[in-house]
Design a protein around this motif. Sequence first.
Motif, PDB file in Angstrom:
ATOM      1  N   ASN A  22     -54.857   2.237  26.391  1.00 58.02           N
ATOM      2  CA  ASN A  22     -54.870   3.409  25.523  1.00 58.02           C
ATOM      3  C   ASN A  22     -53.583   4.201  25.683  1.00 58.02           C
ATOM      4  N   GLN A  23     -53.134   4.758  24.591  1.00 57.04           N
ATOM      5  CA  GLN A  23     -51.958   5.627  24.626  1.00 57.04           C
ATOM      6  C   GLN A  23     -52.063   6.600  23.462  1.00 57.04           C
ATOM      7  N   ILE A  24     -51.741   7.849  23.723  1.00 60.03           N
ATOM      8  CA  ILE A  24     -51.765   8.861  22.679  1.00 60.03           C
ATOM      9  C   ILE A  24     -50.483   8.714  21.859  1.00 60.03           C
ATOM     10  N   THR A  25     -50.617   8.504  20.549  1.00 69.29           N
ATOM     11  CA  THR A  25     -49.432   8.308  19.709  1.00 69.29           C
ATOM     12  C   THR A  25     -49.219   9.441  18.709  1.00 69.29           C
ATOM     13  N   LEU A  26     -50.280   9.970  18.144  1.00 68.97           N
ATOM     14  CA  LEU A  26     -50.152  11.034  17.154  1.00 68.97           C
ATOM     15  C   LEU A  26     -50.724  12.322  17.716  1.00 68.97           C
ATOM     16  N   ALA A  27     -49.908  13.083  18.369  1.00 69.56           N
ATOM     17  CA  ALA A  27     -50.350  14.339  18.972  1.00 69.56           C
ATOM     18  C   ALA A  27     -49.135  15.228  19.155  1.00 69.56           C
ATOM     19  N   ASN A  28     -49.371  16.387  19.729  1.00 67.97           N
ATOM     20  CA  ASN A  28     -48.220  17.265  19.951  1.00 67.97           C
ATOM     21  C   ASN A  28     -47.281  16.625  20.982  1.00 67.97           C
ATOM     22  N   VAL A  29     -46.082  17.072  21.057  1.00 67.35           N
ATOM     23  CA  VAL A  29     -45.045  16.467  21.898  1.00 67.35           C
ATOM     24  C   VAL A  29     -45.449  16.439  23.364  1.00 67.35           C
ATOM     25  N   PHE A  30     -46.224  17.403  23.823  1.00 64.24           N
ATOM     26  CA  PHE A  30     -46.604  17.500  25.226  1.00 64.24           C
ATOM     27  C   PHE A  30     -47.341  16.265  25.730  1.00 64.24           C
ATOM     28  N   VAL A  31     -48.284  15.716  24.934  1.00 65.13           N
ATOM     29  CA  VAL A  31     -49.087  14.597  25.400  1.00 65.13           C
ATOM     30  C   VAL A  31     -48.764  13.263  24.717  1.00 65.13           C
ATOM     31  N   ALA A  32     -47.881  13.244  23.749  1.00 67.57           N
ATOM     32  CA  ALA A  32     -47.541  11.988  23.065  1.00 67.57           C
ATOM     33  C   ALA A  32     -46.975  10.995  24.082  1.00 67.57           C
ATOM     34  N   GLY A  33     -47.445   9.759  24.007  1.00 66.01           N
ATOM     35  CA  GLY A  33     -46.981   8.717  24.903  1.00 66.01           C
ATOM     36  C   GLY A  33     -47.741   8.639  26.218  1.00 66.01           C
ATOM     37  N   ARG A  34     -48.627   9.574  26.460  1.00 67.58           N
ATOM     38  CA  ARG A  34     -49.406   9.553  27.696  1.00 67.58           C
ATOM     39  C   ARG A  34     -50.761   8.902  27.456  1.00 67.58           C
ATOM     40  N   LYS A  35     -51.456   8.624  28.540  1.00 65.23           N
ATOM     41  CA  LYS A  35     -52.792   8.026  28.457  1.00 65.23           C
ATOM     42  C   LYS A  35     -53.837   9.127  28.319  1.00 65.23           C
ATOM     43  N   PRO A  36     -54.892   8.892  27.557  1.00 64.65           N
ATOM     44  CA  PRO A  36     -55.949   9.902  27.434  1.00 64.65           C
ATOM     45  C   PRO A  36     -56.755  10.029  28.723  1.00 64.65           C
ATOM     46  N   VAL A  37     -57.341  11.188  28.942  1.00 59.00           N
ATOM     47  CA  VAL A  37     -58.182  11.421  30.113  1.00 59.00           C
ATOM     48  C   VAL A  37     -59.559  10.799  29.881  1.00 59.00           C
ATOM     49  N   GLN A  38     -60.304  10.593  30.966  1.00 57.01           N
ATOM     50  CA  GLN A  38     -61.691  10.126  30.958  1.00 57.01           C
ATOM     51  C   GLN A  38     -61.880   8.701  30.436  1.00 57.01           C
ATOM     52  N   ILE A  39     -60.819   7.916  30.381  1.00 53.96           N
ATOM     53  CA  ILE A  39     -60.952   6.526  29.942  1.00 53.96           C
ATOM     54  C   ILE A  39     -60.337   5.628  31.010  1.00 53.96           C
ATOM     55  N   PRO A  40     -61.160   4.995  31.836  1.00 55.98           N
ATOM     56  CA  PRO A  40     -60.600   4.112  32.869  1.00 55.98           C
ATOM     57  C   PRO A  40     -59.959   2.884  32.230  1.00 55.98           C
TER      58      PRO A  40
END
Length: 156
Positions: A22-40
């Motif tokens: 998983n990777q956050i792709t469409l979000a604000n600049v702060f979290v773009a490119g990071r992995k979402p929380v609560q998903i092992p």
Amino acid sequence: MSLLDPKIPQNKTFSDRTTTQNQITLANVFVAGRKPVQIPDRTASGFLTYEFKQGTLMGLTLGAGVRYIGEQWGDPANTFKVPTSTLVDALLKYDFQYVAPVLNGLDLQVNAHNLLNEPYVTNCFSYSACYFGPHGPSMPPSAIAGRSRRGGSDAG
């Protein structure tokens, strides 16, 4: 003869393994490119049951299983990880049709979760918002009893 012998027809096994990317792709600049929380990234589970079909234990089912929950990020900025957990569960079930035919369809089952009383974190939203599983470090393993009625009619 081993209870783990796959040739024994009373044996039932259930297993699952999951890997996610998983990777956050469409979000604000702060979290773009990071992995979402609560998903092992990885989870796995396996459960084995054995049902006695003859002898003095006829109607009894025993089961045991293991659940693995991999690391997951603890905050949207991916600054810390929630550790992995391995949990052991068991079940004991009895089918009362073997006591008396009129009880056909009546079962009693006891499920015990987290038998090793492993403290584990279910999820985090931030450093100050992490939650222990229902069987945290100060709680004993739990057992749940219930009954079910299969088939037949409920007249009266």
